[in-house]
Every structure is written in structure tokens, then in C-alpha cells.
Design a protein around this motif. Structure first.
Motif, mmCIF file in Angstrom:
data_model
loop_
_atom_site.group_PDB
_atom_site.id
_atom_site.type_symbol
_atom_site.label_atom_id
_atom_site.label_comp_id
_atom_site.label_asym_id
_atom_site.label_seq_id
_atom_site.Cartn_x
_atom_site.Cartn_y
_atom_site.Cartn_z
ATOM 1 N N ASP A 193 -5.405 -10.478 -5.619
ATOM 2 C CA ASP A 193 -4.477 -9.351 -5.697
ATOM 3 C C ASP A 193 -3.149 -9.782 -5.071
ATOM 4 O O ASP A 193 -3.053 -9.975 -3.862
ATOM 5 C CB ASP A 193 -5.047 -8.145 -4.944
ATOM 6 C CG ASP A 193 -4.202 -6.889 -5.110
ATOM 7 O OD1 ASP A 193 -3.039 -6.998 -5.572
ATOM 8 O OD2 ASP A 193 -4.692 -5.798 -4.756
ATOM 9 N N ARG A 195 -0.614 -8.242 -4.376
ATOM 10 C CA ARG A 195 -0.051 -7.279 -3.429
ATOM 11 C C ARG A 195 -0.886 -7.166 -2.157
ATOM 12 O O ARG A 195 -0.622 -6.308 -1.314
ATOM 13 C CB ARG A 195 0.095 -5.909 -4.092
ATOM 14 C CG ARG A 195 1.242 -5.866 -5.107
ATOM 15 C CD ARG A 195 1.324 -4.540 -5.834
ATOM 16 N NE ARG A 195 2.497 -4.488 -6.679
ATOM 17 C CZ ARG A 195 2.616 -5.056 -7.874
ATOM 18 N NH1 ARG A 195 1.589 -5.751 -8.351
ATOM 19 N NH2 ARG A 195 3.721 -4.969 -8.571
ATOM 20 N N ARG A 196 -1.884 -8.033 -2.036
ATOM 21 C CA ARG A 196 -2.682 -8.087 -0.805
ATOM 22 C C ARG A 196 -2.600 -9.470 -0.160
ATOM 23 O O ARG A 196 -3.364 -9.780 0.745
ATOM 24 C CB ARG A 196 -4.142 -7.750 -1.107
ATOM 25 C CG ARG A 196 -4.394 -6.306 -1.517
ATOM 26 C CD ARG A 196 -4.330 -5.350 -0.351
ATOM 27 N NE ARG A 196 -5.315 -5.704 0.679
ATOM 28 C CZ ARG A 196 -5.367 -5.129 1.884
ATOM 29 N NH1 ARG A 196 -4.469 -4.216 2.220
ATOM 30 N NH2 ARG A 196 -6.271 -5.487 2.751
ATOM 31 N N SER A 199 1.254 -10.199 4.815
ATOM 32 C CA SER A 199 1.027 -9.490 6.072
ATOM 33 C C SER A 199 2.331 -9.471 6.862
ATOM 34 O O SER A 199 3.284 -10.185 6.536
ATOM 35 C CB SER A 199 -0.070 -10.173 6.901
ATOM 36 O OG SER A 199 -1.294 -10.230 6.189
ATOM 37 N N GLY A 249 -3.174 -8.543 4.855
ATOM 38 C CA GLY A 249 -3.076 -8.075 3.479
ATOM 39 C C GLY A 249 -2.373 -6.738 3.326
ATOM 40 O O GLY A 249 -2.171 -6.261 2.218
ATOM 41 N N GLY A 250 -1.965 -6.152 4.431
ATOM 42 C CA GLY A 250 -1.320 -4.843 4.364
ATOM 43 C C GLY A 250 0.191 -4.894 4.349
ATOM 44 O O GLY A 250 0.849 -3.846 4.340
#
Length: 404
Positions: A193, A195-196, A199, A249-250
Motif C-alpha cells: 500500500d 499510502r502506508r 511515517s 505507516g501512518g
């Protein structure tokens, strides 16, 4: 939709308008004079600290932050007209009231996603105006309009993260009071992903391996008031793993949460810039004579001023609608309107400022009037927080989905 100002907004508007007249506008020339005498061009003029003390004394402090535990607890609709007023002097008023980017966005990130220790160590001194901060996302080697492109590595090594990468146009980084960077990079560059993969980590400025390499100019301006824009190198900089903001990942989601309120702040300040330009146009038009009559009697000047007024009234209503939607249905529900104001406002204000510069002749491009610097700031916002074309692409695709 009721855009009438409530009692608290009216009270703060009145106080802020008086503060601008009595303190901010007179301080503009003083700040420039003091800056010429500073040991470093990035040091803060004494008058700015005086403005901050007075704003705090009057309760005009941290107005941007909706969290009442840390800030003024205003809604977007309440804050929007205050941001407009501050936009009339964008290089002084936001700093004076502790409402200047990138600190505002960074404080919002720490408020929403930071843990107790991160808030105590970094949020509290930012809220007090004791330190400044920077947000390090944009990179010179990739198209940063697509945040998934970033190449800075944030690699876990035992109880630490190791940061390696090159950033630029990092706002605030030249200011010696900038003590902390929020750095966005990839902790999982090969993740499925995209978009993950990213960080965010907190990196103190004095961390070994962090080098503020040079100041980046904007249309020839160094933008001292925001602490400049810098190229920053992270060469194996190590920070404790506890400096991670949120979860691995956020980072992408945090960036999106950060940019929503920031865009409406920018747009309201832009409307304030346009109002300042209209005022200067009118004053110039009634005080200058060309070819036997006042500029105010020239038909083309009438058109410029009338068109500017119509444009500002239209923009203000759209931005207030957006603020109202953000308050009532959230940022996701206001996505179309947020993108609309981000597209419409900078380009319209650039046009108004361009006409104001034209009306001032050589004075318009000089340092004797604020118009040239306002123009540079407004034009830059057609790129900052996502270039117009990115928002147009997303907005068009959302519209097309209704018919496909």
C-alpha cells in the motif's frame, strides 16, 4: 448556512482589528529597520517579541487551535474571519498571535497524534511561543506534489530510527528558534500500500547528522518573517524510536489531516491580502494624478477596483461555506470545497495584487509598499500545500464519477 458572526467571534474581531491598527501596522516598518541591524538576518527583531507579548496579554493567542485544552477552542467558522484580518499583514500578524505556519500545522499534529511525552517536550513550548518548528516533507529530487514519491528513509535500528534524505523549502528551518523538525519519510518503501509506506518522526534540530545547508529564496525573497525556507540534509541522523508520531505507516494520513485546516487558513489570509491590496489601490487612486485627472477618475481603474471587490466577496462566501462544512460534516465531507478554495483563492488574489502593483507603477514593485512581497506569497500558494493541478485533477475525477 448561517455565516453571521457569533458574539465571541465579534469580540475577537474587534480586539484583533484594534491590535492590528495600534500595534501590527506600525510595527511593519520598525521590524524591517531592526532586521537590518541584526547580527543574523534570521534572528527575530525585538518588535516581534513585543507584539507577541501584547497579543498574549490581550488573549489573541493560539486562536487557530480548535482544541480548547491547548488553544482558543474556536471552530473553523469562528477562526476564518480572524485569519482574514491577520492576512492583511501576513508577515507579522500570524507570528505575533502564534498562528503562523508551519508551527500551526505542527501543533495540530502533536495535539491529535502526539503522545503525552511528545506533547510535553515539544507542544507546550510551541504553544507558549518559546520555540519554532519546521515540517520536512518536500524533496528536490522527486515530484513532491505526490507525497508517495518521497525518498527519505526512516529505518528502524534497535531502539532508534535512522533518517537519511534531502529536503528543501522547509519553512521555518532558518530561524535559530526552530528546535524541532517533523520529518516525513518511508519506513516501509516496498510495502504493498503506497499510502502506508510513510511515517513521521520528531527530529531535534541539534541531532548529529542534521545539516541546515542553505536558505531557499522565493521570488528573490528570503522570507525572514517565517524563519526562511531551507534545504536540509539528514545524513544518518538517529533519534529514539519513541520519537515516532502515531504509528508506522501512518505518515500519509497524518499529512492529509494536517493539510486540511492549513488550506483554509491560507485561503482566509489570502483574502486579507486582497483586502489590503484593494485599500492600497483606492488610496493610490485618489491621491495620484495622471494626464490631468486623478487615477480614481480613470475608467480602467474603476474596473480593477470593482472586479476586485466582486471577487473578494465571492471568495469569502466560498471559504466560509467550506469552514462551515468542515465544522458540520468534517474535512472529508468538505473535500470538494477545500479543493475548490485552494484552486480559486490564490489565483484570484494574485490577479488582484497584480492590478494593485500596476496601479502603483514603479512603487508597486519596490520595498516601499507591501504589494510585491504579498504577490510573491500569494503566487507561492498556487504551489504550496499541493499545486493547483493536483487539486484540479482530484476535483474533476470526483465530478466525473457522478456520470461514469
Amino acid at each position: 448556512m448561517d455565516f453571521a458572526f457569533d458574539a465571541r467571534t465579534e469580540e475577537l474581531r474587534a480586539k484583533l482589528l484594534t491590535f492590528m491598527d495600534e500595534y501590527v501596522y506600525p510595527a511593519e516598518a520598525v521590524a524591517e529597520e531592526q532586521r537590518d541591524l541584526l547580527a543574523s538576518p534570521w534572528d527575530t527583531p525585538a518588535v516581534v517579541e513585543e507584539l507577541k507579548a501584547e497579543a498574549r496579554r490581550q488573549g489573541l493567542w493560539n486562536l487557530f487551535l480548535p482544541d480548547s485544552e491547548y488553544g482558543a477552542g474556536l471552530t473553523n467558522l469562528q477562526y476564518a474571519p480572524l485569519a482574514e484580518i491577520m492576512g492583511r499583514s501576513p508577515h507579522l500578524a500570524p507570528t505575533a498571535t502564534n498562528c503562523a505556519a508551519p508551527d500551526t500545522g505542527n501543533m495540530e499534529v502533536l495535539t491529535q497524534f502526539g503522545d503525552e511525552q511528545q506533547r510535553k517536550q515539544w507542544l507546550e513550548p510551541l504553544l507558549a511561543g518559546e520555540i519554532r518548528s519546521a515540517f520536512a516533507m518536500t524533496e528536490p529530487e522527486v515530484a513532491s506534489s505526490d507525497a508517495t514519491n518521497i525518498t527519505t528513509h526512516i529505518e528502524r535500528s534497535g531502539d532508534e530510527y535512522v533518517i537519511t534524505g534531502r529536503k528543501w523549502y522547509i519553512s521555518g528551518a532558518m530561524n535559530p528558534d526552530c528546535k524541532i523538525f517533523i520529518v516525513m519519510g518511508k519506513t516501509d518503501p516496498d510495502g504493498d500500500d503506497i499510502r502506508r509506506q510513510q511515517s513521521m518522526v520528531l527530529v531535534p534540530r541539534d541531532t548529529p547528522g542534521v545539516t541546515v545547508k542553505r536558505a531557499m529564496r522565493v521570488f528573490g525573497y528570503e522570507d525572514h518573517s517565517h524563519g526562511g525556507h531551507a534545504e536540509v540534509i539528514f545524513d544518518g541522523a538517529r533519534v529514539p524510536a519513541s520519537n515516532l508520531i502515531g504509528e508506522e505507516g501512518g505518515g500519509f494520513a497524518i499529512a492529509q489531516a494536517r493539510l486540511g485546516p492549513g488550506r483554509i487558513h491560507h485561503c482566509m489570509r489570502l483574502i486579507g491580502m486582497a483586502e489590503r491590496a484593494i485599500e492600497l489601490m483606492c488610496r493610490r487612486a485618489v491621491s495620484r494624478t495622471a494626464f490631468g485627472k486623478a487615477l480614481a477618475q480613470q475608467g480602467v481603474v474603476h474596473n480593477w477596483i470593482a472586479d476586485a471587490r466582486v471577487t473578494v466577496e465571492q471568495l469569502r462566501l466560498l471559504v466560509l461555506k467550506t469552514a462551515w462544512l468542515m465544522d458540520t460534516v468534517g474535512n472529508k465531507g468538505a473535500h470538494t470545497e477545500i479543493q475548490s478554495i485552494k484552486i480559486a483563492t490564490p489565483r484570484a488574489v494574485v490577479d488582484i495584487l497584480d492590478r494593485a502593483i500596476q496601479l502603483h507603477g514603479a512603487g508597486g514593485v519596490s520595498q516601499d509598499f507591501p504589494l510585491a512581497e504579498l504577490y510573491a506569497a500569494a503566487r507561492t500558494l498556487m504551489i504550496a500545500d499541493g499545486p493547483d493541478e493536483v487539486h484540479q485533477r482530484s476535483l474533476a475525477r470526483r465530478e466525473l464519477k457522478k456520470y461514469v
